[in-house]
Design a protein around this motif. Structure first.
Motif, PDB file in Angstrom:
ATOM      1  N   GLY A  18       0.778  -1.230   0.000  1.00  0.00           N
ATOM      2  CA  GLY A  18       0.000   0.000   0.000  1.00  0.00           C
ATOM      3  C   GLY A  18       0.809   1.278   0.000  1.00  0.00           C
ATOM      4  O   GLY A  18       0.245   2.370  -0.097  1.00  0.00           O
ATOM      5  N   GLU A  19       2.152   1.171   0.121  1.00  0.00           N
ATOM      6  CA  GLU A  19       2.965   2.393   0.164  1.00  0.00           C
ATOM      7  C   GLU A  19       4.149   2.274  -0.774  1.00  0.00           C
ATOM      8  O   GLU A  19       4.860   1.268  -0.770  1.00  0.00           O
ATOM      9  CB  GLU A  19       3.516   2.613   1.576  1.00  0.00           C
ATOM     10  CG  GLU A  19       2.769   3.669   2.339  1.00  0.00           C
ATOM     11  CD  GLU A  19       3.364   3.883   3.730  1.00  0.00           C
ATOM     12  OE1 GLU A  19       4.587   4.116   3.817  1.00  0.00           O
ATOM     13  OE2 GLU A  19       2.592   3.775   4.699  1.00  0.00           O
ATOM     14  N   SER A  20       4.384   3.372  -1.546  1.00  0.00           N
ATOM     15  CA  SER A  20       5.497   3.349  -2.489  1.00  0.00           C
ATOM     16  C   SER A  20       6.226   4.683  -2.449  1.00  0.00           C
ATOM     17  O   SER A  20       5.703   5.673  -1.940  1.00  0.00           O
ATOM     18  CB  SER A  20       4.966   3.089  -3.900  1.00  0.00           C
ATOM     19  OG  SER A  20       4.054   4.110  -4.266  1.00  0.00           O
ATOM     20  N   GLY A  21       7.438   4.709  -2.983  1.00  0.00           N
ATOM     21  CA  GLY A  21       8.193   5.967  -3.028  1.00  0.00           C
ATOM     22  C   GLY A  21       9.613   5.735  -3.518  1.00  0.00           C
ATOM     23  O   GLY A  21      10.028   4.597  -3.751  1.00  0.00           O
ATOM     24  N   TRP A  22      10.355   6.822  -3.675  1.00  0.00           N
ATOM     25  CA  TRP A  22      11.753   6.735  -4.129  1.00  0.00           C
ATOM     26  C   TRP A  22      12.659   6.310  -2.980  1.00  0.00           C
ATOM     27  O   TRP A  22      12.492   6.792  -1.851  1.00  0.00           O
ATOM     28  CB  TRP A  22      12.216   8.086  -4.664  1.00  0.00           C
ATOM     29  CG  TRP A  22      11.621   8.402  -6.002  1.00  0.00           C
ATOM     30  CD1 TRP A  22      10.532   9.197  -6.245  1.00  0.00           C
ATOM     31  CD2 TRP A  22      12.054   7.901  -7.264  1.00  0.00           C
ATOM     32  NE1 TRP A  22      10.268   9.213  -7.596  1.00  0.00           N
ATOM     33  CE2 TRP A  22      11.184   8.430  -8.245  1.00  0.00           C
ATOM     34  CE3 TRP A  22      13.092   7.051  -7.683  1.00  0.00           C
ATOM     35  CZ2 TRP A  22      11.326   8.149  -9.607  1.00  0.00           C
ATOM     36  CZ3 TRP A  22      13.227   6.775  -9.028  1.00  0.00           C
ATOM     37  CH2 TRP A  22      12.349   7.315  -9.978  1.00  0.00           C
ATOM     38  N   ILE A  23      13.596   5.432  -3.271  1.00  0.00           N
ATOM     39  CA  ILE A  23      14.586   5.046  -2.256  1.00  0.00           C
ATOM     40  C   ILE A  23      15.980   5.059  -2.890  1.00  0.00           C
ATOM     41  O   ILE A  23      16.121   5.053  -4.115  1.00  0.00           O
ATOM     42  CB  ILE A  23      14.318   3.642  -1.644  1.00  0.00           C
ATOM     43  CG1 ILE A  23      14.309   2.561  -2.733  1.00  0.00           C
ATOM     44  CG2 ILE A  23      13.021   3.623  -0.864  1.00  0.00           C
ATOM     45  CD1 ILE A  23      14.319   1.147  -2.177  1.00  0.00           C
ATOM     46  N   GLU A  24      16.983   5.094  -2.035  1.00  0.00           N
ATOM     47  CA  GLU A  24      18.386   4.965  -2.458  1.00  0.00           C
ATOM     48  C   GLU A  24      18.810   3.535  -2.195  1.00  0.00           C
ATOM     49  O   GLU A  24      18.520   2.986  -1.133  1.00  0.00           O
ATOM     50  CB  GLU A  24      19.271   5.860  -1.580  1.00  0.00           C
ATOM     51  CG  GLU A  24      19.534   7.261  -2.064  1.00  0.00           C
ATOM     52  CD  GLU A  24      20.248   7.383  -3.405  1.00  0.00           C
ATOM     53  OE1 GLU A  24      21.083   6.507  -3.733  1.00  0.00           O
ATOM     54  OE2 GLU A  24      19.941   8.344  -4.120  1.00  0.00           O
ATOM     55  N   LYS A  25      19.485   2.932  -3.155  1.00  0.00           N
ATOM     56  CA  LYS A  25      20.014   1.578  -2.950  1.00  0.00           C
ATOM     57  C   LYS A  25      21.387   1.486  -3.577  1.00  0.00           C
ATOM     58  O   LYS A  25      21.731   2.278  -4.457  1.00  0.00           O
ATOM     59  CB  LYS A  25      19.105   0.547  -3.610  1.00  0.00           C
ATOM     60  CG  LYS A  25      18.009   0.037  -2.725  1.00  0.00           C
ATOM     61  CD  LYS A  25      17.551  -1.357  -3.118  1.00  0.00           C
ATOM     62  CE  LYS A  25      16.581  -1.901  -2.076  1.00  0.00           C
ATOM     63  NZ  LYS A  25      15.971  -3.162  -2.468  1.00  0.00           N
ATOM     64  N   GLU A  26      22.129   0.474  -3.162  1.00  0.00           N
ATOM     65  CA  GLU A  26      23.417   0.244  -3.810  1.00  0.00           C
ATOM     66  C   GLU A  26      23.198  -0.314  -5.199  1.00  0.00           C
ATOM     67  O   GLU A  26      22.279  -1.117  -5.406  1.00  0.00           O
ATOM     68  CB  GLU A  26      24.195  -0.799  -3.002  1.00  0.00           C
ATOM     69  CG  GLU A  26      25.389  -0.210  -2.303  1.00  0.00           C
ATOM     70  CD  GLU A  26      26.210  -1.283  -1.635  1.00  0.00           C
ATOM     71  OE1 GLU A  26      26.802  -2.119  -2.358  1.00  0.00           O
ATOM     72  OE2 GLU A  26      26.216  -1.286  -0.390  1.00  0.00           O
ATOM     73  N   ARG A  27      24.045   0.089  -6.127  1.00  0.00           N
ATOM     74  CA  ARG A  27      23.933  -0.455  -7.483  1.00  0.00           C
ATOM     75  C   ARG A  27      24.173  -1.963  -7.433  1.00  0.00           C
ATOM     76  O   ARG A  27      25.077  -2.435  -6.744  1.00  0.00           O
ATOM     77  CB  ARG A  27      25.003   0.233  -8.339  1.00  0.00           C
ATOM     78  CG  ARG A  27      25.005  -0.215  -9.760  1.00  0.00           C
ATOM     79  CD  ARG A  27      26.031   0.594 -10.537  1.00  0.00           C
ATOM     80  NE  ARG A  27      26.563  -0.213 -11.605  1.00  0.00           N
ATOM     81  CZ  ARG A  27      27.190   0.266 -12.667  1.00  0.00           C
ATOM     82  NH1 ARG A  27      27.391   1.565 -12.766  1.00  0.00           N
ATOM     83  NH2 ARG A  27      27.648  -0.528 -13.596  1.00  0.00           N
ATOM     84  N   PRO A  28      23.352  -2.773  -8.146  1.00  0.00           N
ATOM     85  CA  PRO A  28      23.536  -4.231  -8.055  1.00  0.00           C
ATOM     86  C   PRO A  28      24.880  -4.672  -8.625  1.00  0.00           C
ATOM     87  O   PRO A  28      25.444  -4.016  -9.501  1.00  0.00           O
ATOM     88  CB  PRO A  28      22.388  -4.787  -8.904  1.00  0.00           C
ATOM     89  CG  PRO A  28      21.889  -3.660  -9.719  1.00  0.00           C
ATOM     90  CD  PRO A  28      22.253  -2.394  -9.021  1.00  0.00           C
ATOM     91  N   LYS A  29      25.375  -5.802  -8.102  1.00  0.00           N
ATOM     92  CA  LYS A  29      26.670  -6.344  -8.552  1.00  0.00           C
ATOM     93  C   LYS A  29      26.421  -7.274  -9.740  1.00  0.00           C
ATOM     94  O   LYS A  29      25.398  -7.956  -9.812  1.00  0.00           O
ATOM     95  CB  LYS A  29      27.310  -7.152  -7.420  1.00  0.00           C
ATOM     96  CG  LYS A  29      27.516  -6.375  -6.136  1.00  0.00           C
ATOM     97  CD  LYS A  29      28.982  -6.022  -5.936  1.00  0.00           C
ATOM     98  CE  LYS A  29      29.248  -5.238  -4.654  1.00  0.00           C
ATOM     99  NZ  LYS A  29      28.395  -4.093  -4.394  1.00  0.00           N
TER     100      LYS A  29
END
Ligand code: NAD
Ligand code: ZN
Length: 353
Positions: A10-21
């Motif tokens: 029910g909740e969405s938004g922008w997040i920061e993540k590490e670039r995948p390997k």
């Protein structure tokens, strides 16, 4: 990197993540264009695959390769590629048995925005790049290319599961984007009459273009009664189900000829059981088959389906009714898919030409 994620049901938004390997057989890609799927809506708002935290959404798009593992033979950075929604492990036993979409377990070939982060991200990971990516043909634009991730392979799989043959009378239940591609697939496989269940004008117009010959509305009474009337009591040879819920199977069995086949590609999100009407199922002896399947993914499938578009045999332009430019529109496009205004078939976001 930034990604647009499901934070929780029910909740969405922008997040920061590490670039995948990038593993030795893998590729890292950046999107050229992305499309929103009804499945993203099921995942985020209906909890269709259960709870997920901070999982980047999306499984439809085309991309540019930015990195490949040392064992990847056929792709290199800079290649523009089609990306299937289903990216099987091709050396799995399930794939060897002919059911690559279930590699690693039932439905487990579906990895993006299910078991790992999806494609609504600056960079995303593709397992088994040689087995799963396909080069984007020069004469297919990036918006149409997004329809090759899921809509074309799923809709066409409906026609395969129903085993449509030359001259068959085919009923297609539900003409959203998947059902429209089922109409197109049935038409390409030689159906004579294609009866489509749906009333939204934009979908009816598109369905006519893809080969539908007759239309009925499920709001005008039971589908089977309408179909039996239109076919002089004979029923149809094949049925593709691409909309509705568990309740569509009973009328489908009722208006299917003996020996007929039902191909379901619809996601059944609720209800415990599917009713099969005993008498119309030939009291168990009617040779009426019911098949349901997740789309096949992988490179060969992408190459073959895109070849139909390249050769001018399949026009995907009617599907992308709402085209946006830039990352900022992802959320708007996702909410549009949830709210399904009358003139919408698919929302697509162009990221880079
Ligand atoms: P959609 O919601 O745009 O289209 C479904 C259509 O069915 C709608 O137009 C709706 O009005 C219509 N409908 C609803 N109830 C109906 C009924 N009782 N009879 C006839 N029509 C009815 O969805 P879509 O994007 O076209 O996707 C269709 C389904 O396919 C979804 O459930 C989606 O999750 C699923 N899907 C499956 C796969 C797969 O690999 N099998 C892949 C992608 C999507
Ligand atoms: Zn999809």
């Amino acid at each position: 990197m930034k990604g647009y994620a499901m934070l929780k049901i029910g909740e969405s938004g922008w997040i920061e993540k590490e670039r995948p390997k990038c593993g030795p057989l893998d590729a890292i890609c950046k999107p050229l264009a992305l499309a929103i799927c009804t499945s993203d809506v099921h995942t985020l708002w209906e909890g269709a695959i259960g709870e997920r935290h901070n999982m980047i959404l999306g499984h439809e798009g085309c991309a540019e390769v930015v990195e490949v593992g040392e064992l990847v033979k056929d792709f290199k950075p800079g290649d523009r590629v089609l990306v299937p929604a289903i990216t099987p492990d091709w050396n799995s036993l399930e794939a060897q048995a002919g059911f690559s979409m279930h590699s690693g377990g039932m439905l487990a070939g579906w990895k993006f925005s299910n078991f790992k982060d999806g494609v609504f991200s600056e960079f995303f990971h593709v397992n088994d790049a040689d087995g799963n990516l396909a080069l984007l043909p020069d004469n297919i634009n990036t918006v149409d290319a997004c329809m090759l991730s899921d809509m074309v392979p799923t809709g066409f799989h409906g026609a395969e599961l129903a085993d449509v043959q030359y001259g068959d009378v085919v009923l297609v239940i539900g003409i959203g984007p998947v059902g429209l591609m089922s109409v197109a697939g049935a038409n390409l496989r030689g159906a004579s009459r294609i009866i489509a269940v749906g009333t939204r004008q934009v979908c009816v117009d598109a369905a006519k273009g893809y080969g539908a010959t007759d239309f009925i509305s499920y709001k005008n009474g039971p589908i089977d009664e309408q179909v039996m009337k239109m076919t002089n009591g004979k029923g149809v040879d094949k049925i593709i189900i691409a909309g509705g819920g568990v309740e569509t199977f009973s009328p489908a069995v009722k208006c299917l000829k003996p020996g007929g086949k039902i191909g379901n590609v619809n996601y059944l999100g609720s209800g415990e059981n599917i009713d099969i009407p005993r008498a119309e199922w030939g009291v168990g002896m009617g040779h009426k088959q019911i098949n349901g399947g997740l789309m096949p993914g992988g490179r060969l499938r992408m190459e073959k389906l895109s070849a139909l578009v390249s050769a001018g045999k399949l026009d995907l332009s009617p599907l992308s009714t709402h085209v946006f430019e830039g990352w900022d529109h992802i959320e708007e496009a996702l909410f549009l898919m949830r709210d399904k205004p009358a003139d919408l078939i698919k929302p697509v976001i162009k990221i880079q030409d």
